[in-house]
Design an enzyme around this catalytic site. Structure first.
Site, PDB file in Angstrom:
ATOM      1  N   HIS A  19      -0.873 -10.947  -3.759  1.00  0.00           N
ATOM      2  CA  HIS A  19      -1.830 -11.310  -4.942  1.00  0.00           C
ATOM      3  C   HIS A  19      -2.143 -12.503  -5.111  1.00  0.00           C
ATOM      4  O   HIS A  19      -1.772 -12.910  -6.428  1.00  0.00           O
ATOM      5  CB  HIS A  19      -1.315 -10.380  -6.350  1.00  0.00           C
ATOM      6  CG  HIS A  19      -2.707 -10.094  -7.252  1.00  0.00           C
ATOM      7  ND1 HIS A  19      -2.474  -9.035  -7.878  1.00  0.00           N
ATOM      8  CD2 HIS A  19      -3.520 -10.721  -7.677  1.00  0.00           C
ATOM      9  CE1 HIS A  19      -3.827  -8.981  -8.601  1.00  0.00           C
ATOM     10  NE2 HIS A  19      -4.092 -10.177  -8.630  1.00  0.00           N
ATOM     11  N   GLU A  21       0.819  -2.438  -9.215  1.00  0.00           N
ATOM     12  CA  GLU A  21       1.360  -3.462  -8.943  1.00  0.00           C
ATOM     13  C   GLU A  21       2.395  -3.860  -9.901  1.00  0.00           C
ATOM     14  O   GLU A  21       2.617  -3.656 -10.892  1.00  0.00           O
ATOM     15  CB  GLU A  21       0.309  -4.836  -8.966  1.00  0.00           C
ATOM     16  CG  GLU A  21      -0.618  -4.644  -7.955  1.00  0.00           C
ATOM     17  CD  GLU A  21      -1.530  -5.676  -8.100  1.00  0.00           C
ATOM     18  OE1 GLU A  21      -1.353  -6.575  -8.748  1.00  0.00           O
ATOM     19  OE2 GLU A  21      -2.569  -5.847  -7.185  1.00  0.00           O
ATOM     20  N   ARG A  37      -9.637  -5.330  -6.199  1.00  0.00           N
ATOM     21  CA  ARG A  37      -8.999  -4.543  -6.953  1.00  0.00           C
ATOM     22  C   ARG A  37      -8.299  -3.524  -6.575  1.00  0.00           C
ATOM     23  O   ARG A  37      -9.061  -3.000  -5.443  1.00  0.00           O
ATOM     24  CB  ARG A  37      -9.798  -4.130  -8.382  1.00  0.00           C
ATOM     25  CG  ARG A  37     -10.402  -4.964  -9.142  1.00  0.00           C
ATOM     26  CD  ARG A  37      -9.122  -5.663 -10.066  1.00  0.00           C
ATOM     27  NE  ARG A  37      -9.671  -6.664 -10.934  1.00  0.00           N
ATOM     28  CZ  ARG A  37      -9.394  -8.023 -10.888  1.00  0.00           C
ATOM     29  NH1 ARG A  37      -9.001  -8.487  -9.742  1.00  0.00           N
ATOM     30  NH2 ARG A  37      -9.914  -8.838 -11.698  1.00  0.00           N
TER      31      ARG A  37
END
Length: 129
Positions: free
Chosen positions: A92, A73, A44
């Site tokens: 990601h 993000e 995270r």
């Protein structure tokens, strides 16, 4: 944590984002790590204090960081991580790869490439991922 960090040449963060883990890797934590350590964060984004990490990288204390997740993000186009020579930004993608579905995508992209068709799942740097 301090004892573990003091001997961690490579730190891989796989913690959830909670009030207890936000900024768990701050300036103090980074200073505890051995000189030349590496950090990988597929967990995270808010686990790491961005400014503290950049300072540790600039000082040469942390050798490199590979970051797959970010506080914001997609990662803003003007964020220093994009241009830092000791940071690798990945889009990601740290989830588990499933061989069956991955092989189907690869096969489809080979077919598309051979037929001059647009490929699937292209990274768009202008969008930040």
């Amino acid at each position: 944590l301090s004892k573990a960090l003091s001997v961690a040449d490579i730190l891989v963060l796989r913690l959830p984002k909670t009030p207890a883990t936000e900024n768990i890797i701050d300036a103090n934590a980074l200073e505890t790590m051995p000189n030349g350590a590496f950090i990988l964060n597929p967990g995270r984004g808010p686990l790491i204090d961005d400014a503290a990490l950049l300072a540790a990288l600039d000082a040469g204390h942390i050798a490199h960081a590979t970051l797959d997740v970010f506080r914001i993000e997609p990662l803003p186009i003007d964020h220093p991580f994009w241009a830092h020579p000791n940071v690798t930004v990945t889009p990601h993608i740290a989830s588990e790869t499933r061989p069956t579905t991955a092989s189907q995508v690869i096969a489809e992209n080979v077919r598309r490439g051979e037929n001059a068709e647009p490929l699937l799942f292209i990274v768009d740097r202008s969008a930040g991922y």
